[in-house]
Design an enzyme around this catalytic site. Structure first.
Site, short mmCIF file in Angstrom:
data_model
loop_
_atom_site.label_atom_id
_atom_site.label_comp_id
_atom_site.label_asym_id
_atom_site.label_seq_id
_atom_site.Cartn_x
_atom_site.Cartn_y
_atom_site.Cartn_z
NE ARG A 118 -4.16 1.76 0.61
CZ ARG A 118 -5.07 2.13 -0.27
NH1 ARG A 118 -4.91 1.84 -1.56
NH2 ARG A 118 -6.16 2.77 0.11
CB THR A 412 -8.98 -1.93 -7.91
OG1 THR A 412 -9.04 -0.78 -7.08
CG2 THR A 412 -8.14 -2.98 -7.25
CG ASP A 452 -8.58 4.87 -0.92
OD1 ASP A 452 -9.57 5.40 -1.43
OD2 ASP A 452 -8.11 3.80 -1.31
#
EC number: 2.3.2.2
Length: 597
Positions: A118, A412, A452
């Protein structure tokens, strides 16, 4: 690491033939106008694929072929994933690439590992990153477009870490398919063309405009051969020099310069932030569900916990009797699944964030998926919808948190692989919004993953767990998942999906479809998408019978019908003619395929 038992716009007739009927939305039901992470580009019914040795499934046929070639050469599932990801960078740039991040679940025959690639926030970022001068959250476009939203990319460091531990083929060889396609060109697919035609911000970046559009500003047509010499150069450097060529050389400097030079929305990411990035291996989230053990990614992914909670809740509210008939869902199944989702998403939105910065309640993951706690949560499910579920209070709760306000609509991709040794992989990879931050450099797009994070840092209940902090990883819904037989420890399913915060429901649907209803993975993937993110009950437009919708409304559900653009891939262990085989499935809503021998 977890050790396991050592024993260890399709035509209607095609849908009708498969029992995947299409219905017009019920007129009494409001439609959802919220944009999806990527637009829907049709539904083409697919058949599953059978293989006896190894299998690869990815979101584009060229990416599947690249991974499949590595498996044929004796490569590991990790090798196949790296080759596939590099090609996805070319053929599906709106969804993933080396400018983004990923989560990866891997099984080597004895243990389950979870890799965290991430992105991280810059050292100069703080909780006001996505607020205006008055402390109000920025608009979606103001937050995403430009340099402000770009985090330090993580996918290459993560893949390098996994390859160092489990790769069989030389690192450099895994880049060959993508380099060849970048040099010689590939045909623009219908999906890429449709997304470019729909996109409104990408052409504002001169580099991206010159690559994706013609001289008149029109997206390249389907079939146009698109070449990317800049990406070929970058991939050659990374193939030769390892991930350091990306993180500590020319490419890192180019990324930082691009981010800082945006004319209206510069960002804070520096070459030092990129050089300092580290991939992590973390303990996976595993829960026993009936005859299986289901393992998913831990924080900063919320997927592993949320899916484990849904399954744990459904352990108390048996959904198995409500199997679809000819691919058609019934109201009882939708009700139970949606209520379980409401409860899981309520906890997700309140508690889950990067645990390097923010603790989970009580005993951490164990408290969130404790059977007694989930039994108490399941007791809240009644015959009528609860509408909006309250967040729970896990045992040992010590900290009060506010509620998250992240955009949480990432674009994604997903891939799965099983190699000749029976080792399996599930990997979800992302640049966040479609085409990321709309900033292109050295042949690839940069992510906008920092959106996010929650735009608000605090509310009346306290600080928001998923607020922006320097070096922190934003919460994700990515849910790469592996399933094992409890009795033998054998891998029986690898699956996952793109789709923003809906990923959790998409993946849970496949788990219920295969584990509770006995469907093969292609049948489970092809089921209508449905569920709740602790708001309306969301149904895939035209895929649920009007009488079922009416029954849900009568039970108190506020129903929204819209295109739910999943991109599920799955590989399942099955028995054919008494022999074990791998059975692969790909989502009819996207271009993915499975290949195997």
């Amino acid at each position: 690491m977890i050790r396991l038992n050592s024993g260890l716009k399709s035509v209607a007739p095609a849908l009708a033939l498969l029992g995947l009927f299409s219905f017009p939305p019920a007129p009494a039901v409001a439609q959802d106008a919220t944009p999806a992470p990527e637009i829907a580009t049709g539904y083409a019914a697919k058949q599953g694929v059978v293989a006896r040795k190894y299998m690869m499934a990815a979101a584009n046929p060229l990416a599947t072929e690249a991974g499949y070639r590595m498996l044929r050469q004796g490569g590991s599932a990790i090798d196949a994933a790296i080759a596939s990801q590099m090609v996805l960078n070319l053929v599906e740039p709106q969804s993933s690439g080396i400018g983004g991040g990923a989560f990866l679940m891997y099984f080597d025959g004895k243990r389950v590992q979870s890799y965290d690639g991430r992105e991280t926030a810059p050292a100069a970022a703080d909780e006001h990153l996505f607020q205006d001068k008055d402390g109000k959250p920025l608009s979606r476009a103001a937050a995403i477009i430009g340099g402000r939203s770009v985090g330090a990319p993580g996918v290459l460091r993560m893949l390098e870490l996994a390859h160092r531990e489990h790769g069989k083929l030389p690192w450099a060889s895994l880049f060959a398919p993508a380099i060849k396609l970048a040099d010689e060109g590939f045909a623009v697919s219908p999906r890429l063309h449709a997304l470019l035609d729909h996109e409104r911000y990408l052409a504002q970046d001169p580099v991206a405009a010159a690559y994706f559009y013609d001289a008149k500003g029109q997206p390249w047509p389907v079939g146009h051969v698109l070449k990317n010499p800049e990406l070929a150069r970058s991939l050659r450097e990374i193939a030769a020099g390892g991930a350091d060529a990306f993180y500590k050389g020319r490419i890192a400097r180019d990324i930082a310069a691009k981010v800082a030079a945006h004319p209206t929305n510069p960002g804070k990411l520096t070459a030092a932030d990129i050089a300092g990035y580290r991939a992590r291996e973390r303990a996976p989230v595993c829960i026993d569900y009936k005859a299986w053990t289901v393992c998913g990614a831990p924080p900063p992914s919320s997927g592993g916990i949320a899916i484990a909670q849904m399954l744990g809740i459904l352990s108390n509210k048996d959904i198995s009797p409500y199997k679809p008939v000819n691919g058609m869902l019934n109201a009882d199944a939708i009700h139970l699944f949606s209520e379980a989702g409401r409860l899981a998403y309520a906890d997700r939105n309140h508690y889950v964030a990067d645990t390097d910065f923010v603790p989970l309640p009580g005993r951490g993951v164990a408290a969130m998926i404790d059977p007694a706690y989930l039994a108490r949560r399941a007791a809240l499910i009644g015959p009528r919808s609860m509408g909006s579920a309250p967040f729970g209070t896990p045992d040992g709760m010590q900290v009060a948190w506010g509620t998250d306000t992240a955009l949480d609509k990432p674009s994604t991709s997903h891939l799965v692989a099983v190699d000749g040794a029976g080792n399996g992989l599930s990997m979800t990879t992302s640049v966040e919004d479609a085409f990321g931050s709309r900033q292109m450099v050295d042949g690839f797009l940069l992510n906008n993953q920092l959106t996010d994070f929650s735009f608000d840092a605090v509310d009346a209940d306290g600080p928001v767990a998923n607020r922006v902090q320097a070096g922190k990883r934003p919460r994700s819904a990515m849910s790469p998942t592996l399933v094992f037989e409890r009795a033998t420890g054998r891998l029986v399913l690898a699956t996952g999906s793109p789709g923003g915060s809906s990923i959790i429901n998409y993946v849970a649907k496949v788990l219920v479809g295969t584990l509770d209803w006995g469907l093969d993975v292609q049948q489970a993937i092809s089921l209508p998408n449905f569920g709740s993110r602790n708001g309306p009950t969301e149904l895939e437009a035209g895929r649920v019978a009007p009488e079922v919708v009416a029954q849900l409304i009568a039970r108190g559900h506020v129903v929204r019908q819209f295109d739910q653009n999943s991109g599920l891939q799955g590989i399942q262990r099955r028995t054919v003619d008494g022999q074990p085989v791998w059975f692969g499935g790909a989502d009819p809503r996207r271009e993915g395929v499975a290949l195997g021998d």
